[in-house]
Scaffold this active site. Structure first.
Site, PDB file in Angstrom:
ATOM      1  CE1 TYR A 194      -9.364  -2.982   0.811  1.00 13.67           C
ATOM      2  CE2 TYR A 194      -8.454  -1.129  -0.402  1.00 13.67           C
ATOM      3  CZ  TYR A 194      -8.276  -2.243   0.398  1.00 13.67           C
ATOM      4  OH  TYR A 194      -7.006  -2.625   0.781  1.00 13.67           O
ATOM      5  CG  HIS A 219      -5.483  -6.276   0.026  1.00 11.94           C
ATOM      6  ND1 HIS A 219      -6.700  -6.211   0.671  1.00 11.94           N
ATOM      7  CD2 HIS A 219      -5.617  -7.199  -0.972  1.00 11.94           C
ATOM      8  CE1 HIS A 219      -7.542  -7.067   0.077  1.00 11.94           C
ATOM      9  NE2 HIS A 219      -6.905  -7.672  -0.920  1.00 11.94           N
ATOM     10  CD  GLU A 225      -9.221  -9.130  -3.110  1.00 14.07           C
ATOM     11  OE1 GLU A 225     -10.052  -8.784  -2.240  1.00 14.07           O
ATOM     12  OE2 GLU A 225      -8.085  -9.563  -2.810  1.00 14.07           O
ATOM     13  CG  ASN A 234      -3.452  -2.359   7.209  1.00 12.30           C
ATOM     14  OD1 ASN A 234      -3.388  -2.034   6.027  1.00 12.30           O
ATOM     15  ND2 ASN A 234      -4.474  -3.017   7.718  1.00 12.30           N
ATOM     16  CB  THR A 263      -6.846  -5.814  10.316  1.00 16.70           C
ATOM     17  OG1 THR A 263      -7.340  -6.962   9.629  1.00 16.70           O
ATOM     18  CG2 THR A 263      -7.246  -4.558   9.567  1.00 16.70           C
ATOM     19  CE  LYS A 293      -3.867  -2.190   2.511  1.00 19.41           C
ATOM     20  NZ  LYS A 293      -4.773  -2.051   3.690  1.00 19.41           N
ATOM     21  NE  ARG A 339      -2.127  -5.688   7.332  1.00 19.19           N
ATOM     22  CZ  ARG A 339      -3.310  -6.189   6.995  1.00 19.19           C
ATOM     23  NH1 ARG A 339      -3.834  -7.193   7.695  1.00 19.19           N
ATOM     24  NH2 ARG A 339      -3.970  -5.694   5.975  1.00 19.19           N
ATOM     25  NE  ARG A 345      -6.081 -12.144   5.697  1.00 19.47           N
ATOM     26  CZ  ARG A 345      -6.730 -10.971   5.721  1.00 19.47           C
ATOM     27  NH1 ARG A 345      -6.927 -10.265   4.604  1.00 19.47           N
ATOM     28  NH2 ARG A 345      -7.179 -10.470   6.840  1.00 19.47           N
TER      29      ARG A 345
HETATM   30  P1  DAT Z   1      -7.646  -6.770   6.062  1.00 19.83           P
HETATM   31  O1  DAT Z   1      -6.881  -5.751   5.239  1.00 19.83           O
HETATM   32  O2  DAT Z   1      -6.793  -7.336   7.172  1.00 19.83           O
HETATM   33  O3  DAT Z   1      -8.288  -7.841   5.219  1.00 19.83           O
HETATM   34  P2  DAT Z   1     -10.312  -5.614   6.370  1.00 19.83           P
HETATM   35  O4  DAT Z   1     -10.680  -6.345   5.113  1.00 19.83           O
HETATM   36  O5  DAT Z   1     -11.187  -5.804   7.561  1.00 19.83           O
HETATM   37  O6  DAT Z   1      -8.806  -5.972   6.813  1.00 19.83           O
HETATM   38  O7  DAT Z   1     -10.253  -4.041   6.083  1.00 19.83           O
HETATM   39  C1  DAT Z   1      -9.709  -3.551   4.867  1.00 19.83           C
HETATM   40  C2  DAT Z   1      -8.830  -2.361   5.178  1.00 19.83           C
HETATM   41  O8  DAT Z   1      -9.634  -1.304   5.691  1.00 19.83           O
HETATM   42  C3  DAT Z   1      -7.765  -2.594   6.254  1.00 19.83           C
HETATM   43  O9  DAT Z   1      -6.606  -3.222   5.758  1.00 19.83           O
HETATM   44  C4  DAT Z   1      -7.494  -1.184   6.707  1.00 19.83           C
HETATM   45  C5  DAT Z   1      -8.890  -0.555   6.647  1.00 19.83           C
HETATM   46  N1  DAT Z   1      -9.569  -0.643   7.962  1.00 19.83           N
HETATM   47  C6  DAT Z   1     -10.161  -1.744   8.504  1.00 19.83           C
HETATM   48  N2  DAT Z   1     -10.683  -1.480   9.719  1.00 19.83           N
HETATM   49  C7  DAT Z   1     -10.403  -0.159   9.949  1.00 19.83           C
HETATM   50  C8  DAT Z   1     -10.673   0.729  11.026  1.00 19.83           C
HETATM   51  N3  DAT Z   1     -11.329   0.327  12.125  1.00 19.83           N
HETATM   52  N4  DAT Z   1     -10.218   2.001  10.916  1.00 19.83           N
HETATM   53  C9  DAT Z   1      -9.559   2.438   9.810  1.00 19.83           C
HETATM   54  N5  DAT Z   1      -9.285   1.644   8.753  1.00 19.83           N
HETATM   55  C10 DAT Z   1      -9.697   0.372   8.821  1.00 19.83           C
HETATM   56 MG    MG Z   2      -9.831  -7.747   3.851  1.00 19.72          MG
END
Ligand code: DAT
Ligand code: MG
Length: 140
Positions: free
Chosen positions: A51, A117, A128, A114, A93, A11, A104, A87
């Site tokens: 997203y 992805h 994707e 973070n 996350t 990212k 991470r 993962r």
């Molecule tokens: P991951 O990237 O671990 O699959 P996710 O699919 O739940 O996590 O969320 C996608 C992205 O959205 C994540 O990498 C960062 C952002 N995100 C998730 N939860 C968040 C939060 N509470 N505050 C800010 N950004 C968030």
């Molecule tokens: Mg995700």
């Protein structure tokens, strides 16, 4: 376990800090082959589409902003059990929950920034990969 393909992104928070090589090395050291890779600066429309599953979440605006804030490296990783193993290597996350040795834990700045992805299931991996790559760009 079968050889799988998964979709990965480095990212903007990470490309900005010149972590492209360090993060890619962690994937290669874990036994993955990078079978497709390109650097893109996402448009708002591309980030919103990618997203879309999160569009009702309170952090959606912030997530799209951050993904459009600089270059991203989009990649296809291939290896044994690649979807679940990617993962694991990424870590949780929220970097404050991420295990030692994960990407991470090493590099993420916050839950929003973070660094990486990775697809979460076989169906999302296929979708994707197809969102960012044509078949001819993937050299397995
Ligand atoms: P991951 O990237 O671990 O699959 P996710 O699919 O739940 O996590 O969320 C996608 C992205 O959205 C994540 O990498 C960062 C952002 N995100 C998730 N939860 C968040 C939060 N509470 N505050 C800010 N950004 C968030
Ligand atoms: Mg995700």
């Amino acid at each position: 376990m079968a050889v799988e393909r998964t979709f990965s992104m480095i990212k903007p928070d990470a490309t900005r800090r010149n972590l492209t090589g360090a993060i890619t090395k962690m994937f290669e050291d874990a036994g993955f082959s990078v079978i497709a890779s390109k650097r893109v600066w996402m448009s708002r429309r591309e980030a919103e589409g990618f997203y879309a599953v999160h569009k009702e979440r309170p952090f959606f605006g912030e997530l799209v902003e951050s993904m459009c804030s600089g270059p991203t490296i989009v990649q296809v990783l291939q290896g044994e059990n690649a979807i679940a193993r990617n993962r694991e290597i990424m870590g949780a996350t929220n970097p404050s929950d991420a295990a030692e040795g994960t990407i991470r834990k090493a590099f993420a700045l916050s839950i929003g920034e973070n660094s990486v992805h990775g697809s979460d299931a076989p169906e999302t991996a296929s979708q994707e990969i197809a969102y960012w790559f044509s078949e001819t760009e993937i050299v397995g």
